[in-house]
Write a protein that holds these residues in place. Structure first.
Motif, PDB file in Angstrom:
ATOM      1  N   ASN A   1      -1.389   5.919  -7.271  1.00  0.00           N
ATOM      2  CA  ASN A   1      -2.668   6.326  -6.688  1.00  0.00           C
ATOM      3  C   ASN A   1      -2.538   6.419  -5.165  1.00  0.00           C
ATOM      4  OD1 ASN A   1      -5.455   5.507  -5.425  1.00  0.00           O
ATOM      5  ND2 ASN A   1      -5.907   6.281  -7.461  1.00  0.00           N
ATOM      6  N   PRO A   2      -2.905   7.555  -4.559  1.00  0.00           N
ATOM      7  CA  PRO A   2      -2.746   7.719  -3.095  1.00  0.00           C
ATOM      8  C   PRO A   2      -3.523   6.683  -2.292  1.00  0.00           C
ATOM      9  CG  PRO A   2      -3.208   9.828  -4.160  1.00  0.00           C
ATOM     10  CD  PRO A   2      -3.423   8.774  -5.194  1.00  0.00           C
ATOM     11  N   PHE A   3      -4.735   6.353  -2.749  1.00  0.00           N
ATOM     12  CA  PHE A   3      -5.541   5.377  -2.007  1.00  0.00           C
ATOM     13  C   PHE A   3      -4.890   4.005  -2.045  1.00  0.00           C
ATOM     14  CE2 PHE A   3      -9.149   2.308  -1.894  1.00  0.00           C
ATOM     15  CZ  PHE A   3      -9.536   2.558  -0.586  1.00  0.00           C
ATOM     16  N   ARG A   4      -4.378   3.606  -3.214  1.00  0.00           N
ATOM     17  CA  ARG A   4      -3.710   2.311  -3.314  1.00  0.00           C
ATOM     18  C   ARG A   4      -2.428   2.294  -2.487  1.00  0.00           C
ATOM     19  NH1 ARG A   4      -1.184  -0.671  -8.695  1.00  0.00           N
ATOM     20  NH2 ARG A   4      -0.528  -2.557  -7.591  1.00  0.00           N
ATOM     21  N   LYS A   5      -1.701   3.398  -2.481  1.00  0.00           N
ATOM     22  CA  LYS A   5      -0.493   3.482  -1.651  1.00  0.00           C
ATOM     23  C   LYS A   5      -0.837   3.289  -0.173  1.00  0.00           C
ATOM     24  CE  LYS A   5       2.496   6.430  -4.496  1.00  0.00           C
ATOM     25  NZ  LYS A   5       3.200   7.737  -4.559  1.00  0.00           N
ATOM     26  N   ALA A   6      -1.940   3.929   0.257  1.00  0.00           N
ATOM     27  CA  ALA A   6      -2.360   3.798   1.654  1.00  0.00           C
ATOM     28  C   ALA A   6      -2.758   2.352   1.967  1.00  0.00           C
ATOM     29  CB  ALA A   6      -3.514   4.746   1.937  1.00  0.00           C
ATOM     30  N   CYS A   7      -3.490   1.703   1.044  1.00  0.00           N
ATOM     31  CA  CYS A   7      -3.895   0.308   1.254  1.00  0.00           C
ATOM     32  C   CYS A   7      -2.676  -0.607   1.338  1.00  0.00           C
ATOM     33  CB  CYS A   7      -4.808  -0.141   0.116  1.00  0.00           C
ATOM     34  SG  CYS A   7      -6.429   0.659   0.089  1.00  0.00           S
ATOM     35  N   THR A   8      -1.702  -0.382   0.443  1.00  0.00           N
ATOM     36  CA  THR A   8      -0.486  -1.204   0.450  1.00  0.00           C
ATOM     37  C   THR A   8       0.292  -1.015   1.746  1.00  0.00           C
ATOM     38  OG1 THR A   8      -0.354  -0.982  -1.953  1.00  0.00           O
ATOM     39  CG2 THR A   8       1.615  -1.746  -0.818  1.00  0.00           C
ATOM     40  N   LYS A   9       0.360   0.213   2.192  1.00  0.00           N
ATOM     41  CA  LYS A   9       1.081   0.494   3.427  1.00  0.00           C
ATOM     42  C   LYS A   9       0.419  -0.187   4.616  1.00  0.00           C
ATOM     43  CE  LYS A   9       3.089   4.338   6.020  1.00  0.00           C
ATOM     44  NZ  LYS A   9       3.225   5.825   6.103  1.00  0.00           N
ATOM     45  N   ILE A  10      -0.902  -0.225   4.626  1.00  0.00           N
ATOM     46  CA  ILE A  10      -1.634  -0.845   5.734  1.00  0.00           C
ATOM     47  C   ILE A  10      -1.439  -2.357   5.737  1.00  0.00           C
ATOM     48  CG2 ILE A  10      -3.934  -1.313   6.661  1.00  0.00           C
ATOM     49  CD1 ILE A  10      -4.745   1.484   5.743  1.00  0.00           C
ATOM     50  N   VAL A  11      -1.632  -3.006   4.580  1.00  0.00           N
ATOM     51  CA  VAL A  11      -1.572  -4.471   4.549  1.00  0.00           C
ATOM     52  C   VAL A  11      -0.147  -4.993   4.765  1.00  0.00           C
ATOM     53  CG1 VAL A  11      -3.591  -4.662   3.071  1.00  0.00           C
ATOM     54  CG2 VAL A  11      -1.328  -4.531   2.024  1.00  0.00           C
ATOM     55  N   GLU A  12       0.852  -4.165   4.510  1.00  0.00           N
ATOM     56  CA  GLU A  12       2.234  -4.578   4.741  1.00  0.00           C
ATOM     57  C   GLU A  12       2.769  -4.082   6.084  1.00  0.00           C
ATOM     58  OE1 GLU A  12       4.500  -3.340   1.384  1.00  0.00           O
ATOM     59  OE2 GLU A  12       3.616  -4.868   0.052  1.00  0.00           O
ATOM     60  N   TRP A  13       1.896  -3.502   6.878  1.00  0.00           N
ATOM     61  CA  TRP A  13       2.245  -3.050   8.226  1.00  0.00           C
ATOM     62  C   TRP A  13       2.208  -4.258   9.155  1.00  0.00           C
ATOM     63  CZ3 TRP A  13      -1.522  -0.145  11.886  1.00  0.00           C
ATOM     64  CH2 TRP A  13      -0.799   0.386  12.977  1.00  0.00           C
ATOM     65  N   LYS A  14       3.277  -4.496   9.872  1.00  0.00           N
ATOM     66  CA  LYS A  14       3.378  -5.678  10.740  1.00  0.00           C
ATOM     67  C   LYS A  14       2.273  -5.702  11.791  1.00  0.00           C
ATOM     68  CE  LYS A  14       6.969  -7.603   8.892  1.00  0.00           C
ATOM     69  NZ  LYS A  14       6.853  -8.914   8.208  1.00  0.00           N
ATOM     70  N   THR A  15       1.937  -4.542  12.331  1.00  0.00           N
ATOM     71  CA  THR A  15       0.874  -4.476  13.339  1.00  0.00           C
ATOM     72  C   THR A  15      -0.463  -4.930  12.763  1.00  0.00           C
ATOM     73  OG1 THR A  15       2.030  -2.617  14.358  1.00  0.00           O
ATOM     74  CG2 THR A  15      -0.256  -2.978  15.016  1.00  0.00           C
ATOM     75  N   PHE A  16      -0.702  -4.605  11.492  1.00  0.00           N
ATOM     76  CA  PHE A  16      -1.947  -5.036  10.843  1.00  0.00           C
ATOM     77  C   PHE A  16      -2.014  -6.554  10.760  1.00  0.00           C
ATOM     78  CE2 PHE A  16      -4.323  -6.128   6.970  1.00  0.00           C
ATOM     79  CZ  PHE A  16      -5.531  -5.522   7.244  1.00  0.00           C
ATOM     80  N   GLU A  17      -0.913  -7.192  10.425  1.00  0.00           N
ATOM     81  CA  GLU A  17      -0.880  -8.657  10.375  1.00  0.00           C
ATOM     82  C   GLU A  17      -1.154  -9.261  11.747  1.00  0.00           C
ATOM     83  OE1 GLU A  17       2.788  -9.936   8.721  1.00  0.00           O
ATOM     84  OE2 GLU A  17       2.530  -8.886   6.818  1.00  0.00           O
ATOM     85  N   ILE A  18      -0.589  -8.649  12.782  1.00  0.00           N
ATOM     86  CA  ILE A  18      -0.821  -9.150  14.140  1.00  0.00           C
ATOM     87  C   ILE A  18      -2.296  -9.006  14.524  1.00  0.00           C
ATOM     88  CG2 ILE A  18      -0.267  -8.771  16.576  1.00  0.00           C
ATOM     89  CD1 ILE A  18       2.534  -7.915  15.668  1.00  0.00           C
ATOM     90  N   ILE A  19      -2.897  -7.885  14.144  1.00  0.00           N
ATOM     91  CA  ILE A  19      -4.316  -7.657  14.447  1.00  0.00           C
ATOM     92  C   ILE A  19      -5.186  -8.717  13.764  1.00  0.00           C
ATOM     93  CG2 ILE A  19      -6.250  -6.078  14.064  1.00  0.00           C
ATOM     94  CD1 ILE A  19      -4.284  -3.764  14.430  1.00  0.00           C
ATOM     95  N   ILE A  20      -4.878  -9.030  12.506  1.00  0.00           N
ATOM     96  CA  ILE A  20      -5.659 -10.034  11.774  1.00  0.00           C
ATOM     97  C   ILE A  20      -5.503 -11.405  12.426  1.00  0.00           C
ATOM     98  CG2 ILE A  20      -5.912 -11.232   9.583  1.00  0.00           C
ATOM     99  CD1 ILE A  20      -7.032  -8.394   9.612  1.00  0.00           C
ATOM    100  N   LEU A  21      -4.290 -11.752  12.812  1.00  0.00           N
ATOM    101  CA  LEU A  21      -4.065 -13.047  13.461  1.00  0.00           C
ATOM    102  C   LEU A  21      -4.812 -13.134  14.788  1.00  0.00           C
ATOM    103  CD1 LEU A  21      -0.246 -13.580  12.767  1.00  0.00           C
ATOM    104  CD2 LEU A  21      -2.172 -14.793  11.722  1.00  0.00           C
ATOM    105  N   LEU A  22      -4.794 -12.065  15.564  1.00  0.00           N
ATOM    106  CA  LEU A  22      -5.532 -12.050  16.826  1.00  0.00           C
ATOM    107  C   LEU A  22      -7.037 -12.142  16.596  1.00  0.00           C
ATOM    108  CD1 LEU A  22      -3.541  -9.338  18.856  1.00  0.00           C
ATOM    109  CD2 LEU A  22      -3.487 -11.827  19.162  1.00  0.00           C
ATOM    110  N   THR A  23      -7.505 -11.504  15.535  1.00  0.00           N
ATOM    111  CA  THR A  23      -8.932 -11.574  15.213  1.00  0.00           C
ATOM    112  C   THR A  23      -9.335 -12.994  14.829  1.00  0.00           C
ATOM    113  OG1 THR A  23      -8.837  -9.290  14.408  1.00  0.00           O
ATOM    114  CG2 THR A  23     -10.749 -10.594  13.776  1.00  0.00           C
TER     115      THR A  23
END
Length: 200
Positions: free
Chosen positions: A46-68
């Motif tokens: 599923n394209p939407f699930r692929k996009a979600c997986t790519k986002i949550v496994e993106w290192k920058t996303f993890e850094i953003i969550i930690l900063l938040t």
């Protein structure tokens, strides 16, 4: 003897076949085994699930969550509980900022649930203790926001909406509804009047 050797060879071939299937599955999911379907609707392709997986496994996303999370902790430390409906500019700004934090954490929760599943699969979102804590905080924040919004639409006064704890002029997420009780001290003229009455 020949039958035993044939059984051993078949077992080895079956074991190799299972290992190849497992390897193909790992390669198809980027080395991280995931359920074939999440929320009964999102498949691995599923394209939407692929996009979600790519986002949550993106290192920058993890850094953003930690900063938040770090910024939210600072906001909670700076916030000054005040009696009744009193407030100041700092508290008002922090209350508005709290909605931004709630949106970010809600988005993180939703993306991870779509990517990994909710609870029924191995490695699902609620199979992790930290994710359970995040889910409870997000749920309480959304519930409080929805309840305050309904009260505003219905025209229910904020002080009647919750008799357990006093409200400020702006709705707050449940994690911040902590008010320090302030003792009531009678004013000086009232004390003098009581003393005057006692002499009469």
């Amino acid at each position: 003897m020949a039958a035993a050797e044939g059984t051993v060879i078949m077992n080895e071939e079956e074991l190799k076949r299972k290992q190849r299937e497992k390897l193909k599955k790992l390669q198809a999911t980027g080395g991280n085994p995931r359920p074939a379907r999440t929320l009964f609707m999102f498949s691995l392709k599923n394209p939407f699930r692929k996009a979600c997986t790519k986002i949550v496994e993106w290192k920058t996303f993890e850094i953003i969550i930690l900063l938040t999370i770090f910024a939210n902790c600072i906001a909670l430390a700076v916030f000054l509980p005040m009696p009744e409906e009193d407030s100041n500019n700092t508290n008002t700004s922090l209350e508005s900022l709290e909605y931004i934090f709630l949106v970010i954490f809600t988005a993180e929760c939703f993306l991870k649930i779509v990517a990994y599943g909710l609870v029924f699969h191995e490695g699902a979102y609620l199979r992790n203790c930290w994710n359970i804590l995040d889910f409870v905080i997000v749920f309480m924040g959304l519930f409080t926001f929805a309840l305050d919004t309904i009260n505003k639409i219905a025209g229910v006064p904020m002080e009647k909406a919750s008799s357990a704890a006093p409200q400020t002029s702006h709705p707050e997420p449940a994690v911040r509804r902590k008010h320090r009780p302030v003792p009531l001290v009678p004013s000086l003229p009232r004390v003098e009047q009581d003393e005057a009455d006692s002499y009469v």
